[in-house]
Each structure stands twice: as structure tokens, then as C-alpha cells.
Design an enzyme around this catalytic site. Structure first.
Site, PDB file in Angstrom:
ATOM      1  N   TYR A 162       0.814  -1.215   0.000  1.00 19.21           N
ATOM      2  CA  TYR A 162       0.000   0.000   0.000  1.00 19.21           C
ATOM      3  C   TYR A 162       0.849   1.268   0.000  1.00 19.21           C
ATOM      4  O   TYR A 162       0.428   2.300  -0.517  1.00 19.21           O
ATOM      5  CB  TYR A 162      -0.905   0.037   1.234  1.00 19.21           C
ATOM      6  CG  TYR A 162      -2.150  -0.801   1.134  1.00 19.21           C
ATOM      7  CD1 TYR A 162      -2.074  -2.184   1.089  1.00 19.21           C
ATOM      8  CD2 TYR A 162      -3.396  -0.206   1.104  1.00 19.21           C
ATOM      9  CE1 TYR A 162      -3.228  -2.952   1.021  1.00 19.21           C
ATOM     10  CE2 TYR A 162      -4.555  -0.963   1.041  1.00 19.21           C
ATOM     11  CZ  TYR A 162      -4.464  -2.337   0.994  1.00 19.21           C
ATOM     12  OH  TYR A 162      -5.606  -3.093   0.928  1.00 19.21           O
ATOM     13  N   LYS A 194       4.534 -15.183   3.199  1.00 21.95           N
ATOM     14  CA  LYS A 194       4.824 -15.976   1.999  1.00 21.95           C
ATOM     15  C   LYS A 194       6.345 -16.137   1.962  1.00 21.95           C
ATOM     16  O   LYS A 194       7.027 -15.761   0.989  1.00 21.95           O
ATOM     17  CB  LYS A 194       4.271 -15.241   0.762  1.00 21.95           C
ATOM     18  CG  LYS A 194       4.318 -16.043  -0.522  1.00 21.95           C
ATOM     19  CD  LYS A 194       3.351 -17.211  -0.577  1.00 21.95           C
ATOM     20  CE  LYS A 194       3.582 -18.034  -1.841  1.00 21.95           C
ATOM     21  NZ  LYS A 194       2.763 -19.266  -1.883  1.00 21.95           N
ATOM     22  N   ASP A 231      -5.891  -7.479   4.456  1.00 28.88           N
ATOM     23  CA  ASP A 231      -7.051  -6.938   3.743  1.00 28.88           C
ATOM     24  C   ASP A 231      -7.853  -8.095   3.156  1.00 28.88           C
ATOM     25  O   ASP A 231      -9.075  -8.177   3.316  1.00 28.88           O
ATOM     26  CB  ASP A 231      -6.580  -5.990   2.638  1.00 28.88           C
ATOM     27  CG  ASP A 231      -7.731  -5.397   1.857  1.00 28.88           C
ATOM     28  OD1 ASP A 231      -8.718  -4.985   2.486  1.00 28.88           O
ATOM     29  OD2 ASP A 231      -7.654  -5.359   0.608  1.00 28.88           O
TER      30      ASP A 231
HETATM   31  C1  IPM Z   1     -10.371  -1.932   3.882  1.00 29.36           C
HETATM   32  C2  IPM Z   1     -10.569  -1.396   2.484  1.00 29.36           C
HETATM   33  C3  IPM Z   1      -9.460  -0.392   2.169  1.00 29.36           C
HETATM   34  C4  IPM Z   1      -8.137  -1.149   2.240  1.00 29.36           C
HETATM   35  C5  IPM Z   1      -9.626   0.333   0.827  1.00 29.36           C
HETATM   36  C6  IPM Z   1     -10.969   1.008   0.702  1.00 29.36           C
HETATM   37  C7  IPM Z   1      -8.514   1.320   0.600  1.00 29.36           C
HETATM   38  O1  IPM Z   1     -10.642  -2.427   1.553  1.00 29.36           O
HETATM   39  O2  IPM Z   1     -10.348  -1.135   4.820  1.00 29.36           O
HETATM   40  O3  IPM Z   1     -10.255  -3.147   4.031  1.00 29.36           O
HETATM   41  O4  IPM Z   1      -7.739  -1.766   1.228  1.00 29.36           O
HETATM   42  O5  IPM Z   1      -7.496  -1.097   3.274  1.00 29.36           O
HETATM   43 MN    MN Z   2     -10.670  -4.425   2.474  1.00 24.66          MN
END
Ligand code: IPM
Ligand code: MN
Length: 370
Positions: A143, A191, A247
């Protein structure tokens, strides 16, 4: 002593405003019953902020967030921004506020609510009793890692999964601390058979584990883990993951209740803690009054517990949700496979929970008065 709490509400997009209103309703009930002073301020984030100000995280929102005691977020994202690059989309506002607030440990409990097992596509004997707490690292990995780019000329694109040892240590400590208060087991997901970043992750988590002799540590590869969550959800206690794996796996764990709409989250460890349900903006059902507000309401309970030390009130909110579910009330997403379910709108579910909460707190106060 009056408990004072300044809460910033950033309801965002899609079903965000609908479910957040119900969470605020419940928080107002708690304040009224307990004689607390909760102040609510509202600001924009995500697509609605792009529409109003041309940016997904306006300065006013950021400043208000940093000046608050806790931030309660609804959801961000809308299909109409799909053509934009990641940095300009509604989601960028969420990533920016996460980075600015600094919380690195995202706690995502996934709990098999008694009575909801018929809503899960998994067999009741598989899900009943499951109680997993994901500790998702929230500020590193793909991210945020650099470099990242879509090179149109080269027709190539790349992102970077990067972690430093310190980033792993701090989130691992949160996982072990929490496991120590639960069933004393941490499952670390990586992983490490393919990725150097996972090898660093695994080595670091193993080292941190030595400070917690009372907590068992196991390692799982993320692909195998995706299967184990479906097969044996009951065998996990705290699950520690990097950002993207967490996620994905936390959405997968929504299958335990059969709905993402039940899942809350809290992000701790930074300047100001950030609270958001796990579900997204769900544009397909936005504005219809059918979204499940329970994920947002349980998120409000986490806020009271982690940012205000109001454990009893947090417990009361969770007990109120349980009571309403026990009475057979459901939102549409929870009514699968349950013919006797009484399906409620978003606001009716919120008022049922608030009413049950008032009764529970009333009874508690009466007991204290004796
Ligand atoms: C979550 C969401 C977010 C993430 C998105 C909306 C950026 O999917 O909070 O799980 O990927 O963290
Ligand atoms: Mn999410």
C-alpha cells in the site's frame, strides 16, 4: 468526573453515511445514559470530498482528525472514480488519513455470532465458536512501499512490498499482547517460501515471540491460510498479517457470519485512533436503507473500549446487538437461510439496538444503585 470525548465523524461514500448515523445514535444513547459529554464533528472524506473540494482528504478533515480524540469513518469509494489513478481516487483519502493518524495496528475481530450460523455458507459445526482477531499491519507493505508506478511507455507497472524490522516489531508486539489476554496463540501469515520481505517478517515475529513465553506462535503461508480459515476457523485466535494479506483474509473471514456487514475494526498505535467497519461503500445498495449498521455499531463499541476506557459501555453495546439478533431481527444480508427472520431496515436495526442498549444500561445502573 464527566467523560469528555471529541469524535470526528467522516461518514464518506455509499452506505457510509447510513450506517454511521446508526453508530452515532448508539453513541449518543451511551452518552445520555452515562452522563458523558460526547461532541461530534462531521467532515468530508473520499468521493464526497472530491466532489466538494477536488481532493479526497481536505485539509479541514485532516486538521479536525488530528484535533479529535477518535475518528469514526464510514466507507470510501465510488464507481464513478474508477478511471482515476490510485493517488486521486476516494481510497487515497482513506490511506492518507491512516498515514497521518499513524495507527499501524488494525484490529479486525471476526466472531461467529450465536444464531447467525445459518447465514454462513459454511456448515454450522465448522463456524460455531469461531473467534478470530486479525491484527493487520496498516501502514506498510504494497500500500505504501516505494517505488510504485504505471509506466505507460514501457507497458509495465510495479508496486513494492517493503517492511523494516521496526515496523514488524511494533505490530507483532500488539498481536502478542492481545493474544496474552485471549486464547494465547498467534498465527503469523506470510509468503516466506517466495518473498524476502516475508522472510524478514517471519524472522522478526519469531524474535518478538521470545518476549512472550506464555503465547504460542505458529507460522502459516498466506495461500494455505486462506484455506484453513474456511476449513478450521475455530483453530485460530490472533492472526498477525502484513497489510494486503490482512485486507484479503479479513474479508474472507466475513464468511464466518456470512456478511461483511457484521465486521468492525479499530486502528491503534498512532496519534489518534481510527475506527471503521471492514465493509466498503457498497454502491449497489447505497441509499436504499437496507445496509447492515451492525459493523458500524460494533466499531463504535471498539471506540469506547480503546479510546475512552468505557469497557462496560462497549460490552453493553455488544450485548445489545446479541439481544436483537437473539430476538430474530436481521438486516437483509443476515437473513439468508433463516425463514423466520424479521428483516429490518438500517434505521430500524439501529433503533432496536439503541433500545436494547438503554435497557441493558438501565439494569446495570439499577444494580449499582442497590
Ligand atoms: C479496507 C478497504 C481499504 C483497504 C480500501 C478502501 C482502501 O478495503 O479497509 O479493508 O484496502 O485497506
Ligand atoms: Mn478491504
Amino acid at each position: 468526573m464527566t467523560k469528555k470525548l471529541n469524535i470526528l465523524i467522516v461518514a464518506g461514500d455509499g452506505i457510509g453515511p447510513e450506517v454511521t448515523s446508526e453508530a452515532v445514535r448508539v453513541l449518543k444513547s451511551v452518552a445520555e445514559m452515562g452522563g458523558y459529554d460526547f461532541q461530534f464533528r462531521h467532515e468530508l472524506i473520499g468521493g464526497v470530498a472530491i466532489d466538494a473540494h477536488g481532493t479526497p482528504l481536505p485539509q479541514a478533515t485532516l486538521h479536525a482528525a488530528l484535533a479529535s480524540d477518535a475518528v469514526l469513518l464510514g466507507a470510501v469509494g465510488h464507481n464513478k472514480f474508477n478511471a482515476l489513478p490510485p493517488g486521486e481516487r476516494p481510497e487515497a483519502g482513506l490511506l492518507q488519513i491512516r498515514a497521518a493518524l499513524g495507527g499501524f495496528a488494525n484490529l479486525r475481530p471476526s466472531f461467529a455470532w450465536p444464531g447467525l450460523s445459518s447465514n454462513s455458507p459454511l456448515r454450522p459445526e465448522v463456524v460455531e465458536g469461531a473467534d478470530i482477531l486479525f491484527v493487520r499491519e496498516l501502514l506498510g507493505g504494497l500500500y505504501f512501499g516505494q517505488p510504485r508506478q504505471w509506466d505507460k511507455q514501457a507497458n509495465a507497472a510495479w508496486n513494492t512490498m517493503r517492511y523494516t524490522r521496526d515496523e514488524v516489531v511494533r505490530v507483532a508486539k500488539v498481536a502478542f499482547e492481545l493474544a496474552g489476554k485471549r486464547r494465547k496463540k498467534v498465527t503469523s501469515v506470510d509468503k516466506a517460501n517466495v518473498l524476502e520481505v516475508s522472510q524478514l517478517w517471519r524472522a522478526t515475529v519469531t524474535e518478538v515471540a521470545q518476549q512472550y513465553p506464555g503465547v504460542a506462535l505458529e507460522h502459516q503461508y498466506v495461500d494455505a491460510m486462506a484455506m484453513h480459515i474456511m476449513n478450521t476457523p475455530r483453530s485460530f485466535d490472533v492472526v498477525l498479517t502484513e497489510n494486503l494479506f490482512g485486507d484479503i483474509l479479513s474479508d474472507e473471514a466475513g464468511v464466518i457470519t456470512g456478511s461483511l456487514g457484521m465486521l468492525p475494526s479499530a486502528t491503534i498505535g498512532g496519534k489518534v485512533d481510527l475506527y471503521e467497519p471492514v465493509h466498503g461503500s457498497a454502491p449497489d445498495i447505497a441509499g436504499k436503507g437496507i445496509a447492515n449498521p451492525i459493523g458500524a455499531i460494533l466499531t463504535a463499541a471498539m471506540l469506547l473500549r480503546h479510546s475512552a476506557g468505557l469497557d462496560q459501555d462497549a460490552d453493553a453495546i455488544e450485548a445489545a446487538v446479541k439481544k436483537v439478533l437473539d430476538q430474530g431481527y436481521r438486516t437483509a444480508d443476515l437473513a439468508r437461510g433463516d425463514k423466520s427472520a424479521q428483516v429490518l431496515s438500517t434505521t430500524d436495526m439501529g433503533s432496536r439496538v439503541a433500545a436494547a442498549l438503554n435497557e441493558i444500561i438501565d439494569r446495570r445502573q439499577a444494580m449499582h444503585a442497590v
